[in-house]
Design a protein around this motif. Structure first.
Motif, PDB file in Angstrom:
ATOM      1  N   GLY A  21       0.809  -1.214   0.000  1.00  0.00           N
ATOM      2  CA  GLY A  21       0.000   0.000   0.000  1.00  0.00           C
ATOM      3  C   GLY A  21       0.838   1.258   0.000  1.00  0.00           C
ATOM      4  O   GLY A  21       2.015   1.259   0.347  1.00  0.00           O
ATOM      5  N   LYS A  22       0.208   2.350  -0.387  1.00  0.00           N
ATOM      6  CA  LYS A  22       0.851   3.657  -0.408  1.00  0.00           C
ATOM      7  C   LYS A  22       1.014   4.162   1.028  1.00  0.00           C
ATOM      8  O   LYS A  22       0.213   3.871   1.883  1.00  0.00           O
ATOM      9  N   LYS A  24       4.248   4.375   2.935  1.00  0.00           N
ATOM     10  CA  LYS A  24       5.394   3.951   3.741  1.00  0.00           C
ATOM     11  C   LYS A  24       6.369   5.108   3.978  1.00  0.00           C
ATOM     12  O   LYS A  24       6.720   5.416   5.114  1.00  0.00           O
ATOM     13  N   THR A  25       6.766   5.745   2.903  1.00  0.00           N
ATOM     14  CA  THR A  25       7.660   6.899   3.027  1.00  0.00           C
ATOM     15  C   THR A  25       6.941   8.053   3.705  1.00  0.00           C
ATOM     16  O   THR A  25       7.515   8.741   4.552  1.00  0.00           O
ATOM     17  N   THR A  26       5.683   8.251   3.365  1.00  0.00           N
ATOM     18  CA  THR A  26       4.902   9.337   3.952  1.00  0.00           C
ATOM     19  C   THR A  26       4.820   9.183   5.469  1.00  0.00           C
ATOM     20  O   THR A  26       4.984  10.158   6.221  1.00  0.00           O
ATOM     21  N   ALA A  27       4.590   7.979   5.948  1.00  0.00           N
ATOM     22  CA  ALA A  27       4.549   7.732   7.399  1.00  0.00           C
ATOM     23  C   ALA A  27       5.910   8.012   8.031  1.00  0.00           C
ATOM     24  O   ALA A  27       5.990   8.610   9.111  1.00  0.00           O
ATOM     25  N   GLU A 163       2.554  -2.752   8.305  1.00  0.00           N
ATOM     26  CA  GLU A 163       2.344  -3.129   6.912  1.00  0.00           C
ATOM     27  C   GLU A 163       1.222  -2.280   6.339  1.00  0.00           C
ATOM     28  O   GLU A 163       0.090  -2.315   6.817  1.00  0.00           O
ATOM     29  N   MET A 164       1.554  -1.507   5.298  1.00  0.00           N
ATOM     30  CA  MET A 164       0.553  -0.740   4.581  1.00  0.00           C
ATOM     31  C   MET A 164      -0.034  -1.671   3.519  1.00  0.00           C
ATOM     32  O   MET A 164       0.701  -2.263   2.738  1.00  0.00           O
ATOM     33  N   PRO A 170      -6.040   5.169  -6.800  1.00  0.00           N
ATOM     34  CA  PRO A 170      -6.561   5.904  -7.955  1.00  0.00           C
ATOM     35  C   PRO A 170      -5.880   5.542  -9.274  1.00  0.00           C
ATOM     36  O   PRO A 170      -6.473   5.688 -10.344  1.00  0.00           O
ATOM     37  N   TYR A 171      -4.657   5.047  -9.228  1.00  0.00           N
ATOM     38  CA  TYR A 171      -3.942   4.667 -10.442  1.00  0.00           C
ATOM     39  C   TYR A 171      -4.710   3.599 -11.219  1.00  0.00           C
ATOM     40  O   TYR A 171      -4.696   3.579 -12.449  1.00  0.00           O
TER      41      TYR A 171
END
Length: 183
Positions: A21-22, A24-27, A163-164, A170-171
């Motif tokens: 999932g999207k 990981k870096t953002t967190a 785990e995301m 949306p892609y």
């Protein structure tokens, strides 16, 4: 001990953000911002990302010398062959050696090894080297490892693993990556 150095009553954690999932870096960036806000020194080493102008790079510049992002990668590695694969390998080696020197230095409170799990998956960095690196971190330093497909050995070594999981993206509807959301 200089200002911003690692505080002795802290138990440094090994943290893993993985999954398909999207976020990981953002967190990890959210954690970095929180740490910076508490006066901690933060270094982010990006193993895959390179050449793109991600929004977080501009933000890091504004935060000053205690919040540093180093883009070390060559970009998308999945289908790299020949000279491109060699470039990815060279960049990953350089990123790993720099990350190792910075971890050993003890100059940072939090180091994020962004997409290092992906670098391991594609054979750019060995899981054994990552485990050995984690064994060398100062006791009070926090280290975050991001990227899909974290190896079992890394998960076992970690104190916290998230785990995301992709549920919807949306892609898949044909919506392309958007400024401020994906980069």
């Amino acid at each position: 001990m200089r200002e911003g150095a690692i505080v002795s009553d802290t138990k440094g954690l090994i943290i893993v953000h993985t999954g398909n999932g999207k976020g990981k870096t953002t967190a990890a960036l959210g954690m970095a911002l929180r740490a910076w806000g508490q006066g901690l020194r933060v270094l982010i080493v990006q193993f895959i990302k390179g050449n793109w102008k991600y929004g977080e790079l501009k933000a890091a510049e504004a935060l000053g010398p205690n919040f540093v992002i180093r883009q070390m990668g060559e970009g998308f590695v999945k289908d790299a062959k020949g000279e491109a694969a060699a470039d990815h390998q060279s960049a990953a080696n350089e990123a790993f050696e720099m990350a190792k020197a910075e971890i050993i230095s003890g100059n940072w409170n939090l180091i994020i090894l962004d997409e290092i799990n992906y670098a391991v998956k594609f054979g750019l960095v060995s899981v054994e080297d990552v485990i050995a690196l984690l064994d060398q971190k100062p006791e009070q330093m926090h280290v975050v490892l991001t990227g899909r497909d974290a190896r079992d050995e890394i998960i076992e070594k970690a104190d916290l693993v998230t785990e995301m999981r992709e549920i919807k993206h949306p892609y898949k509807k044909g919506i392309k990556a958007q400024k401020g959301i994906e980069f």
